[in-house]
Scaffold this motif. Structure first.
Motif, PDB file in Angstrom:
ATOM      1  N   ASP A  10       0.814  -1.216   0.000  1.00  0.00           N
ATOM      2  CA  ASP A  10       0.000   0.000   0.000  1.00  0.00           C
ATOM      3  C   ASP A  10       0.850   1.269   0.000  1.00  0.00           C
ATOM      4  OD1 ASP A  10       0.982  -0.001   2.583  1.00  0.00           O
ATOM      5  OD2 ASP A  10      -0.974   0.188   3.548  1.00  0.00           O
ATOM      6  N   HIS A  11       2.135   1.109  -0.253  1.00  0.00           N
ATOM      7  CA  HIS A  11       3.053   2.243  -0.316  1.00  0.00           C
ATOM      8  C   HIS A  11       4.181   1.904  -1.287  1.00  0.00           C
ATOM      9  CE1 HIS A  11       4.806  -0.515   2.598  1.00  0.00           C
ATOM     10  NE2 HIS A  11       5.977   0.016   2.275  1.00  0.00           N
ATOM     11  N   SER A  38      -2.767  -2.476  -4.801  1.00  0.00           N
ATOM     12  CA  SER A  38      -3.389  -2.235  -3.499  1.00  0.00           C
ATOM     13  C   SER A  38      -4.499  -1.202  -3.659  1.00  0.00           C
ATOM     14  CB  SER A  38      -2.355  -1.701  -2.505  1.00  0.00           C
ATOM     15  OG  SER A  38      -2.986  -1.277  -1.316  1.00  0.00           O
ATOM     16  N   ASN A  40      -5.503   0.778  -1.446  1.00  0.00           N
ATOM     17  CA  ASN A  40      -5.221   1.918  -0.576  1.00  0.00           C
ATOM     18  C   ASN A  40      -3.807   2.430  -0.787  1.00  0.00           C
ATOM     19  OD1 ASN A  40      -7.742   1.590   0.889  1.00  0.00           O
ATOM     20  ND2 ASN A  40      -6.790  -0.227   1.752  1.00  0.00           N
ATOM     21  N   ASN A  42      -0.983   4.245   1.401  1.00  0.00           N
ATOM     22  CA  ASN A  42      -0.607   4.605   2.762  1.00  0.00           C
ATOM     23  C   ASN A  42       0.531   5.626   2.697  1.00  0.00           C
ATOM     24  OD1 ASN A  42       0.136   4.796   5.419  1.00  0.00           O
ATOM     25  ND2 ASN A  42       0.467   2.603   5.715  1.00  0.00           N
ATOM     26  N   THR A  44       1.569   7.427   5.024  1.00  0.00           N
ATOM     27  CA  THR A  44       2.312   7.493   6.280  1.00  0.00           C
ATOM     28  C   THR A  44       3.280   6.324   6.449  1.00  0.00           C
ATOM     29  OG1 THR A  44       0.580   6.338   7.524  1.00  0.00           O
ATOM     30  CG2 THR A  44       0.424   8.738   7.399  1.00  0.00           C
ATOM     31  N   ALA A  45       3.313   5.401   5.493  1.00  0.00           N
ATOM     32  CA  ALA A  45       4.189   4.235   5.604  1.00  0.00           C
ATOM     33  C   ALA A  45       5.662   4.627   5.578  1.00  0.00           C
ATOM     34  CB  ALA A  45       3.891   3.241   4.491  1.00  0.00           C
ATOM     35  N   THR A  49       7.048   8.086   0.115  1.00  0.00           N
ATOM     36  CA  THR A  49       5.704   8.032  -0.469  1.00  0.00           C
ATOM     37  C   THR A  49       4.942   9.316  -0.164  1.00  0.00           C
ATOM     38  OG1 THR A  49       5.638   5.623  -0.248  1.00  0.00           O
ATOM     39  CG2 THR A  49       3.528   6.736  -0.546  1.00  0.00           C
ATOM     40  N   CYS A  50       5.046   9.779   1.073  1.00  0.00           N
ATOM     41  CA  CYS A  50       4.356  11.002   1.494  1.00  0.00           C
ATOM     42  C   CYS A  50       4.818  12.204   0.676  1.00  0.00           C
ATOM     43  CB  CYS A  50       4.603  11.236   2.981  1.00  0.00           C
ATOM     44  SG  CYS A  50       3.751  12.668   3.648  1.00  0.00           S
TER      45      CYS A  50
END
Length: 92
Positions: A10-11, A38, A40, A42, A44-45, A49-50
């Motif tokens: 998810d990331h 995925s 979703n 994520n 915050t993983a 990614t963020c």
């Protein structure tokens, strides 16, 4: 340009985000799609990614449902059969 994250994570891994960011910075293409298996994302993983999600509005994340994609196609049997088991256990 399309990037495919097919592990089901998810990331994105740092290496993946680096490749995408490099393409964004060095390409004349306007939009980049990150297609993920995925459902979703994520953010915050990990920070990579963020930051990719926040900093680049031309990077578009999309989900692809492989069951739907392969439904009623010649690849459906491969996807739902033995190859699917091997595919799901691979990690990069």
């Amino acid at each position: 340009m399309f990037f495919i994250e097919s592990s089901g994570r998810d990331h994105l891994l740092i290496r993946q985000t680096c490749a995408i960011e490099s393409a964004v910075r060095n390409s004349k293409i306007d939009q980049f799609y990150v297609v993920m298996t995925s459902p979703n994302l994520n953010v915050t993983a990990n920070n990579a990614t963020c930051q990719l999600f926040k900093r680049f509005s031309n990077v578009i994340f999309r989900h692809v449902d492989l069951d739907v994609l392969f439904e009623e196609t010649p690849l459906q049997e491969l996807h739902t059969g033995k190859i699917r088991l091997i595919y799901q256990t691979l990690t990069y």
